[in-house]
Write a protein that holds these residues in place. Structure first.
Motif, PDB file in Angstrom:
ATOM      1  N   PHE A   8     -17.964  39.368  22.707  1.00 35.23           N
ATOM      2  CA  PHE A   8     -16.635  39.136  22.137  1.00 35.23           C
ATOM      3  C   PHE A   8     -16.554  37.745  21.499  1.00 35.23           C
ATOM      4  O   PHE A   8     -15.881  37.568  20.479  1.00 35.23           O
ATOM      5  CB  PHE A   8     -15.552  39.331  23.206  1.00 35.23           C
ATOM      6  N   ASP A   9     -17.264  36.782  22.062  1.00 31.66           N
ATOM      7  CA  ASP A   9     -17.319  35.455  21.429  1.00 31.66           C
ATOM      8  C   ASP A   9     -17.981  35.542  20.059  1.00 31.66           C
ATOM      9  O   ASP A   9     -17.509  34.935  19.086  1.00 31.66           O
ATOM     10  CB  ASP A   9     -18.096  34.464  22.309  1.00 31.66           C
ATOM     11  N   ASP A  10     -19.073  36.305  19.994  1.00 29.69           N
ATOM     12  CA  ASP A  10     -19.789  36.449  18.726  1.00 29.69           C
ATOM     13  C   ASP A  10     -18.965  37.225  17.698  1.00 29.69           C
ATOM     14  O   ASP A  10     -19.084  36.996  16.490  1.00 29.69           O
ATOM     15  CB  ASP A  10     -21.134  37.145  18.950  1.00 29.69           C
ATOM     16  N   GLN A  11     -18.137  38.148  18.168  1.00 27.26           N
ATOM     17  CA  GLN A  11     -17.279  38.889  17.252  1.00 27.26           C
ATOM     18  C   GLN A  11     -16.291  37.940  16.566  1.00 27.26           C
ATOM     19  O   GLN A  11     -16.047  38.053  15.355  1.00 27.26           O
ATOM     20  CB  GLN A  11     -16.540  39.996  18.000  1.00 27.26           C
ATOM     21  N   LYS A  16     -14.854  34.527  11.700  1.00 29.80           N
ATOM     22  CA  LYS A  16     -14.704  33.199  11.106  1.00 29.80           C
ATOM     23  C   LYS A  16     -15.741  32.969  10.008  1.00 29.80           C
ATOM     24  O   LYS A  16     -15.439  32.374   8.961  1.00 29.80           O
ATOM     25  CB  LYS A  16     -14.840  32.120  12.184  1.00 29.80           C
ATOM     26  N   HIS A  17     -16.957  33.458  10.254  1.00 31.45           N
ATOM     27  CA  HIS A  17     -18.020  33.328   9.253  1.00 31.45           C
ATOM     28  C   HIS A  17     -17.637  34.035   7.956  1.00 31.45           C
ATOM     29  O   HIS A  17     -18.047  33.613   6.876  1.00 31.45           O
ATOM     30  CB  HIS A  17     -19.323  33.902   9.820  1.00 31.45           C
ATOM     31  N   HIS A  18     -16.849  35.106   8.091  1.00 31.62           N
ATOM     32  CA  HIS A  18     -16.391  35.861   6.907  1.00 31.62           C
ATOM     33  C   HIS A  18     -15.000  35.419   6.469  1.00 31.62           C
ATOM     34  O   HIS A  18     -14.266  36.181   5.844  1.00 31.62           O
ATOM     35  CB  HIS A  18     -16.448  37.360   7.191  1.00 31.62           C
ATOM     36  N   LYS A  19     -14.655  34.180   6.848  1.00 30.44           N
ATOM     37  CA  LYS A  19     -13.453  33.504   6.345  1.00 30.44           C
ATOM     38  C   LYS A  19     -12.152  34.183   6.774  1.00 30.44           C
ATOM     39  O   LYS A  19     -11.150  34.160   6.063  1.00 30.44           O
ATOM     40  CB  LYS A  19     -13.510  33.361   4.823  1.00 30.44           C
ATOM     41  N   ASN A  24      -5.588  32.112  17.323  1.00 36.71           N
ATOM     42  CA  ASN A  24      -5.616  32.113  18.784  1.00 36.71           C
ATOM     43  C   ASN A  24      -6.777  33.011  19.224  1.00 36.71           C
ATOM     44  O   ASN A  24      -6.673  34.237  19.209  1.00 36.71           O
ATOM     45  CB  ASN A  24      -4.294  32.626  19.343  1.00 36.71           C
ATOM     46  N   GLU A  25      -7.879  32.393  19.613  1.00 36.32           N
ATOM     47  CA  GLU A  25      -9.087  33.159  19.923  1.00 36.32           C
ATOM     48  C   GLU A  25      -8.925  34.020  21.170  1.00 36.32           C
ATOM     49  O   GLU A  25      -9.470  35.119  21.245  1.00 36.32           O
ATOM     50  CB  GLU A  25     -10.280  32.212  20.090  1.00 36.32           C
ATOM     51  N   ALA A  28      -6.983  37.060  20.151  1.00 37.63           N
ATOM     52  CA  ALA A  28      -7.815  37.902  19.291  1.00 37.63           C
ATOM     53  C   ALA A  28      -8.838  38.671  20.118  1.00 37.63           C
ATOM     54  O   ALA A  28      -9.062  39.868  19.886  1.00 37.63           O
ATOM     55  CB  ALA A  28      -8.510  37.036  18.239  1.00 37.63           C
ATOM     56  N   GLN A  29      -9.460  38.003  21.076  1.00 41.26           N
ATOM     57  CA  GLN A  29     -10.422  38.695  21.932  1.00 41.26           C
ATOM     58  C   GLN A  29      -9.748  39.794  22.740  1.00 41.26           C
ATOM     59  O   GLN A  29     -10.302  40.890  22.908  1.00 41.26           O
ATOM     60  CB  GLN A  29     -11.115  37.697  22.864  1.00 41.26           C
ATOM     61  N   ASN A  30      -8.573  39.522  23.271  1.00 42.05           N
ATOM     62  CA  ASN A  30      -7.851  40.546  24.029  1.00 42.05           C
ATOM     63  C   ASN A  30      -7.519  41.745  23.158  1.00 42.05           C
ATOM     64  O   ASN A  30      -7.568  42.895  23.615  1.00 42.05           O
ATOM     65  CB  ASN A  30      -6.578  39.957  24.632  1.00 42.05           C
ATOM     66  N   TYR A  31      -7.168  41.474  21.905  1.00 42.39           N
ATOM     67  CA  TYR A  31      -6.881  42.579  20.977  1.00 42.39           C
ATOM     68  C   TYR A  31      -8.135  43.433  20.777  1.00 42.39           C
ATOM     69  O   TYR A  31      -8.068  44.670  20.790  1.00 42.39           O
ATOM     70  CB  TYR A  31      -6.390  42.026  19.643  1.00 42.39           C
ATOM     71  N   LEU A  32      -9.274  42.782  20.585  1.00 41.72           N
ATOM     72  CA  LEU A  32     -10.525  43.508  20.356  1.00 41.72           C
ATOM     73  C   LEU A  32     -11.019  44.211  21.618  1.00 41.72           C
ATOM     74  O   LEU A  32     -11.764  45.196  21.532  1.00 41.72           O
ATOM     75  CB  LEU A  32     -11.598  42.547  19.844  1.00 41.72           C
TER      76      LEU A  32
END
Length: 300
Positions: A8-11, A16-19, A24-25, A28-32
């Motif tokens: 999930f950290d890498d997601q 972010k890498h794709h702009k 709120n990370e 965002a992780q909870n959503y994913l």
């Protein structure tokens, strides 16, 4: 990044890498983790961000994903209504034909296929399976019908796609039936939409943006141009599918049922406006405007 499994950290790093700005990370992780999943969400980034920097925040990504899901739910109802209406219509034609016993048409359609036995097995696929020895086993309830199946059995066990050959057969037998002609030419587009909605495939993919390579039947093109769709909209697969589904629904289903579906779609257009500040005048906002234009056209 590679195609390997991502934590999930890498997601979040991928986004972010794709702009895609992730404010709120943790949220965002909870959503994913619990609401949607990364491998569906990034399909929108891959499609739209190839057209320019369209999805630039996680909030926008959530909104696009939600709108896609809600539109699929609305359009699935439209397609299921059409499926039921086509089945009823085919049975009405056959019942009213004194020269048709309901068995002949099935044998005719099966025998016209380049692989009759294979096609027949496909017709019965929802009520059959292959055992461990590779034997084709039909459910007991339908075994007696397999040798010489009547159309009412085929209608009962078939999804929309399997009815295409019967629509084509009847349209050629009745060339003056305008409804059958329009159904024949529209069928594959509506079936594609139905399958996308039924199998939860995202609608906002490359078919929502790219002009298709295949030609559109002249009659379909003329009808949609007369409905005030532009050439560009007609050659955008998603817009073509939606417009034809609404047009066929209006022709084949009750006015009450049609109004219910239009009301649902108009609610989607209203919902789409809720977060319009997230969108600039880009590929996404232009797509949403075109979808709502089609809905408005067929609301009248």
């Amino acid at each position: 990044m590679s195609d390997s499994k991502l934590s999930f950290d890498d997601q979040i790093k991928w986004l972010k890498h794709h702009k895609v700005d992730v404010e709120n990370e943790v949220e965002a992780q909870n959503y994913l983790k619990y609401t949607s999943y990364f491998y569906k969400m990034i399909s929108f980034v891959k499609v739209f961000n190839n057209e320019g920097q369209c999805i630039d925040s996680f909030d926008m990504l959530i909104d696009v994903s939600t709108l896609d899901m809600e539109l699929r739910y609305c359009l699935l109802k439209v397609c299921l209504d059409i499926e039921h209406a086509i089945k009823t219509y085919l049975l009405r034609i056959i019942t009213n034909d004194p020269d048709e016993d309901g068995y002949h048409i099935v044998q005719e359609v099966i025998n016209r296929d380049e692989n009759p036995e294979g096609f027949k097995r496909k017709l019965f696929s929802s009520v059959s399976h292959y055992d461990t020895n590779g034997n084709f086993i039909i459910s007991e309830e339908y075994q007696r019908s397999y040798a010489n199946p009547p159309i009412w059995i085929i209608i009962e066990i078939s999804s929309l796609g399997k009815l295409r050959s019967f629509v084509e057969y009847l349209s050629h037998k009745r060339p003056n039936n305008k409804t059958l002609q329009q159904l024949r030419e529209s069928f594959k587009y509506i079936n594609r939409l139905r399958n996308s909605c039924a199998h939860n495939r995202v609608l906002f993919n490359k078919n929502a943006l790219v002009s298709m390579n295949e030609s559109v039947p002249h009659n379909i093109y003329s009808l949609l141009r007369s409905d005030n769709l532009t050439r560009c909209e007609i050659f955008t697969p998603l817009l073509l599918q939606i417009s034809l589904a609404l047009r066929i629904h209006k022709v084949m289903c009750s006015s009450k049922s049609y109004q219910h579906k239009i009301d649902d779609l108009n609610e989607w257009c209203t919902r789409m406006q809720r977060n319009r500040d997230l969108y600039k005048d880009n590929a996404i906002s232009n797509l949403f405007k075109s979808i709502c234009k089609s809905i408005t056209i067929y609301s009248n």
